[in-house]
Each structure stands twice: as C-alpha cells, then as structure tokens.
Design an enzyme around this catalytic site. Structure first.
Site, PDB file in Angstrom:
ATOM      1  N   ASN A   8       0.871  -1.188   0.000  1.00 14.53           N
ATOM      2  CA  ASN A   8       0.000   0.000   0.000  1.00 14.53           C
ATOM      3  C   ASN A   8       0.901   1.229   0.000  1.00 14.53           C
ATOM      4  O   ASN A   8       1.460   1.587   1.028  1.00 14.53           O
ATOM      5  CB  ASN A   8      -0.882  -0.049   1.263  1.00 14.53           C
ATOM      6  CG  ASN A   8      -1.697   1.217   1.457  1.00 14.53           C
ATOM      7  OD1 ASN A   8      -1.808   2.038   0.554  1.00 14.53           O
ATOM      8  ND2 ASN A   8      -2.273   1.366   2.648  1.00 14.53           N
ATOM      9  N   TRP A   9       1.031   1.840  -1.170  1.00 13.53           N
ATOM     10  CA  TRP A   9       1.962   2.972  -1.301  1.00 13.53           C
ATOM     11  C   TRP A   9       1.402   4.250  -0.665  1.00 13.53           C
ATOM     12  O   TRP A   9       2.116   5.236  -0.548  1.00 13.53           O
ATOM     13  CB  TRP A   9       2.280   3.227  -2.774  1.00 13.53           C
ATOM     14  CG  TRP A   9       3.093   2.157  -3.432  1.00 13.53           C
ATOM     15  CD1 TRP A   9       3.513   0.969  -2.877  1.00 13.53           C
ATOM     16  CD2 TRP A   9       3.588   2.162  -4.777  1.00 13.53           C
ATOM     17  NE1 TRP A   9       4.238   0.248  -3.799  1.00 13.53           N
ATOM     18  CE2 TRP A   9       4.298   0.953  -4.984  1.00 13.53           C
ATOM     19  CE3 TRP A   9       3.489   3.055  -5.849  1.00 13.53           C
ATOM     20  CZ2 TRP A   9       4.914   0.634  -6.193  1.00 13.53           C
ATOM     21  CZ3 TRP A   9       4.105   2.736  -7.051  1.00 13.53           C
ATOM     22  CH2 TRP A   9       4.809   1.539  -7.228  1.00 13.53           C
ATOM     23  N   LYS A  10       0.116   4.220  -0.329  1.00 12.31           N
ATOM     24  CA  LYS A  10      -0.533   5.419   0.233  1.00 12.31           C
ATOM     25  C   LYS A  10      -0.313   6.617  -0.709  1.00 12.31           C
ATOM     26  O   LYS A  10      -0.258   6.432  -1.917  1.00 12.31           O
ATOM     27  CB  LYS A  10      -0.045   5.666   1.660  1.00 12.31           C
ATOM     28  CG  LYS A  10      -0.165   4.408   2.525  1.00 12.31           C
ATOM     29  CD  LYS A  10       0.013   4.654   3.984  1.00 12.31           C
ATOM     30  CE  LYS A  10      -0.166   3.328   4.741  1.00 12.31           C
ATOM     31  NZ  LYS A  10      -0.080   3.476   6.177  1.00 12.31           N
ATOM     32  N   HIS A  95      -9.518   1.195   4.986  1.00 13.85           N
ATOM     33  CA  HIS A  95      -8.240   1.435   5.671  1.00 13.85           C
ATOM     34  C   HIS A  95      -8.476   2.453   6.790  1.00 13.85           C
ATOM     35  O   HIS A  95      -9.275   3.379   6.645  1.00 13.85           O
ATOM     36  CB  HIS A  95      -7.197   1.956   4.674  1.00 13.85           C
ATOM     37  CG  HIS A  95      -5.825   1.990   5.260  1.00 13.85           C
ATOM     38  ND1 HIS A  95      -5.426   2.992   6.110  1.00 13.85           N
ATOM     39  CD2 HIS A  95      -4.785   1.118   5.153  1.00 13.85           C
ATOM     40  CE1 HIS A  95      -4.172   2.737   6.496  1.00 13.85           C
ATOM     41  NE2 HIS A  95      -3.766   1.614   5.939  1.00 13.85           N
ATOM     42  N   GLU A  97      -6.873   4.898   7.721  1.00 12.03           N
ATOM     43  CA  GLU A  97      -6.657   6.301   7.323  1.00 12.03           C
ATOM     44  C   GLU A  97      -7.881   6.849   6.591  1.00 12.03           C
ATOM     45  O   GLU A  97      -8.205   8.026   6.713  1.00 12.03           O
ATOM     46  CB  GLU A  97      -5.372   6.404   6.479  1.00 12.03           C
ATOM     47  CG  GLU A  97      -4.135   6.238   7.367  1.00 12.03           C
ATOM     48  CD  GLU A  97      -2.919   5.637   6.681  1.00 12.03           C
ATOM     49  OE1 GLU A  97      -2.865   5.607   5.436  1.00 12.03           O
ATOM     50  OE2 GLU A  97      -2.014   5.186   7.415  1.00 12.03           O
ATOM     51  N   GLU A 165      -5.286  -4.560  10.921  1.00 14.02           N
ATOM     52  CA  GLU A 165      -4.258  -3.535  11.095  1.00 14.02           C
ATOM     53  C   GLU A 165      -4.550  -2.738  12.361  1.00 14.02           C
ATOM     54  O   GLU A 165      -5.385  -1.828  12.341  1.00 14.02           O
ATOM     55  CB  GLU A 165      -4.262  -2.576   9.903  1.00 14.02           C
ATOM     56  CG  GLU A 165      -3.955  -3.230   8.583  1.00 14.02           C
ATOM     57  CD  GLU A 165      -3.410  -2.236   7.572  1.00 14.02           C
ATOM     58  OE1 GLU A 165      -2.285  -2.432   7.101  1.00 14.02           O
ATOM     59  OE2 GLU A 165      -4.097  -1.250   7.278  1.00 14.02           O
ATOM     60  N   GLY A 171       2.643   2.624  10.684  1.00 11.33           N
ATOM     61  CA  GLY A 171       3.620   3.684  10.478  1.00 11.33           C
ATOM     62  C   GLY A 171       4.337   4.120  11.742  1.00 11.33           C
ATOM     63  O   GLY A 171       4.998   5.158  11.766  1.00 11.33           O
ATOM     64  N   SER A 207       3.485  -1.696  10.370  1.00 13.17           N
ATOM     65  CA  SER A 207       4.945  -1.719  10.564  1.00 13.17           C
ATOM     66  C   SER A 207       5.581  -3.065  10.228  1.00 13.17           C
ATOM     67  O   SER A 207       6.567  -3.462  10.855  1.00 13.17           O
ATOM     68  CB  SER A 207       5.308  -1.278  11.987  1.00 13.17           C
ATOM     69  OG  SER A 207       4.909   0.068  12.210  1.00 13.17           O
ATOM     70  N   GLY A 228       2.779  -0.984   4.295  1.00 12.77           N
ATOM     71  CA  GLY A 228       2.803   0.425   3.896  1.00 12.77           C
ATOM     72  C   GLY A 228       4.219   0.869   3.604  1.00 12.77           C
ATOM     73  O   GLY A 228       4.767   0.596   2.528  1.00 12.77           O
ATOM     74  N   GLY A 229       4.851   1.548   4.557  1.00 10.45           N
ATOM     75  CA  GLY A 229       6.169   2.151   4.365  1.00 10.45           C
ATOM     76  C   GLY A 229       7.197   1.243   3.703  1.00 10.45           C
ATOM     77  O   GLY A 229       7.895   1.664   2.766  1.00 10.45           O
TER      78      GLY A 229
END
Ligand code: PGA
Length: 245
Positions: A8-10, A95, A97, A165, A171, A207, A228-229
C-alpha cells in the site's frame, strides 16, 4: 493456501519512482519465483504506469479505495468498475486512514466492499482497533463490530480478503505481539460468515518490514501482509515477500 503480500503505497511516489519500483519488482519475480501472490496498490493516477511495468504476470494491481456507487457526480472519487477496467484485481477498503480522514463508517466500508465484489474486484477489507481501544480492553468488541458491519453478506474466502491492522501499529514501528495477532486473526476467522472460512486470507498490517516479517508471517492464522512504508523500498519489500513460508 497461498500467502498474499500487498504493498500500500498510500499518497507516495511520482511517475518516475512508480515506474522504477514496479519494474524492479517485476524483474525480481521474473528471476526467482515468489512464494506469495503480490499486489501493488499505488495512488490512482499511477495505476496505469504500474500496470505497464508489471504486465500480465505474477504481480497484481489494486486500488487504495473505491466509491460505493457505480458512477456519477462524485468529484475526486474512483469507481470499482473503472479500477477493474484499467487492470486492477484488488481494492483496499476501510483502511484506518480512510476511516479517520474521511469519516468512513462500517456501513460505508461495507457498501464499498459490495461495489468491489460487484465489479469483480477482490476487496481487502481493513479492520483494527486504536491504541485507546486496546488499552481499554475493547479490541475484541471493536473487531467484532467492524467485521459485522464492514463485510458484505456475499463475501467469501474466494472473493474477499480481510486485513487486521491495529491503528497504533501503522507507520509507528510498533507491531502487535504474535500472540495478539494470532488471537485477533482467530477471532476474525470465527466471525467470518462467508463460505470457506478456513481458506479466508487474513493479512496482518502495521509496521511490517523485512526484519520482522518472518515472525509475523509464521504466526498462526496469518496468511499474508498489508505493507505500507516498507513497500516503497524494493529490497525491503522483497525481503517480506521472501519471508513467506
Ligand atoms: P505501515 O502501513 O506498514 O507503514 O505501518 C501499513 C498500512 O497502513 O497498510
């Protein structure tokens, strides 16, 4: 069942970085077979660029969100049908976010997941508790509410994926303990009402990185990861993919 690793590149990347990351990953999968299904979820404008790099092969494409309606006056939104049309096979819905930044309720998430199913996409339906909810001992209650409210009745193990999640782990560098992950994944599998629950893919997210992937992916009830990251770093993302048992 085959593991699923979704990146997930966000809201990150440029046309150039997307091309480099996607072609780098396509090269790696061409050289050594991945143990897992791989999906990349870049920002919507980068989807065609990533699609061109990954071809028709081993890497899937996914959106980060879709609208619940098929089309119409919804400025800035993307329909599930359009995602399908440009080559996606997955879409992330619910998600944390999106839930936090856009006030998405369980009902909205369920409608989006239903739209994804109707369009022939596999929704990756996200659930997870906040830190305050965990500290208050409410994790199981929150997960039960989110699963009951966010998963469409026609979701099955074959057409949908769930991602657990914990919001406080996203993150932050903090991850849930493998005992906690196993407990929540077990709960989600029990609560899932669709056909084939034993084969439901339940991803862990929060993470996940190369250094902790092996322990997380070996945890009971974990069938992959939503990353993600670390998915923005080709080598670290590949380490996660390679950690799948
Ligand atoms: P993270 O994000 O890996 O950067 O914690 C995971 C996610 O939000 O899907």
């Amino acid at each position: 069942m085959k593991y699923l690793i979704a990146g997930n590149w966000k809201m990150n990347g440029t046309a150039a970085s997307a091309k480099a990351l996607a072609s780098g990953l396509a090269h790696k999968t061409g050289v050594s077979a991945a143990h897992a299904d791989i999906v990349l979820c870049p920002p919507a404008p980068l989807l065609p660029i990533v699609a061109a790099e990954i071809g028709q092969g081993l890497i899937g494409l996914g959106g980060q969100d879709c609208h619940a309606n098929e089309k119409g006056a919804h400025t800035g939104d993307v329909s599930a049908g359009l995602l399908k049309d440009i080559g996606c096979s997955f879409v992330i819905v619910g998600h944390s976010e999106r839930r936090a930044d856009h006030g998405e309720t369980d009902a909205i998430v369920k409608a989006k997941a239903a739209a994804a199913l109707k369009a022939g996409l596999t929704p990756i339906i996200c659930v997870g508790e906040t830190e305050a909810e965990r500290e208050a001992g409410k994790t199981a209650t929150i997960i039960a509410r989110q699963i009951a409210g966010s998963v469409p009745e026609n979701a099955t193990a074959a057409n949908a994926v769930i991602a657990y999640e914990p919001v406080w782990a996203i993150g932050t560098g903090k991850t849930a303990t493998t005992d906690d992950i196993a407990a929540v994944h077990g709960q989600i599998r029990n609560l899932f009402n669709g056909e084939g629950k034993a084969n439901l893919r339940i991803l862990y997210g929060g993470s996940v990185k190369g250094s902790n992937a092996q322990a997380i992916l070996a945890t009971a009830g974990v069938n992959g990861a939503l990353v993600g990251g670390a998915s923005l770093d080709l080598e670290d993302f590949w380490r996660i993919i390679s950690a799948c048992p």
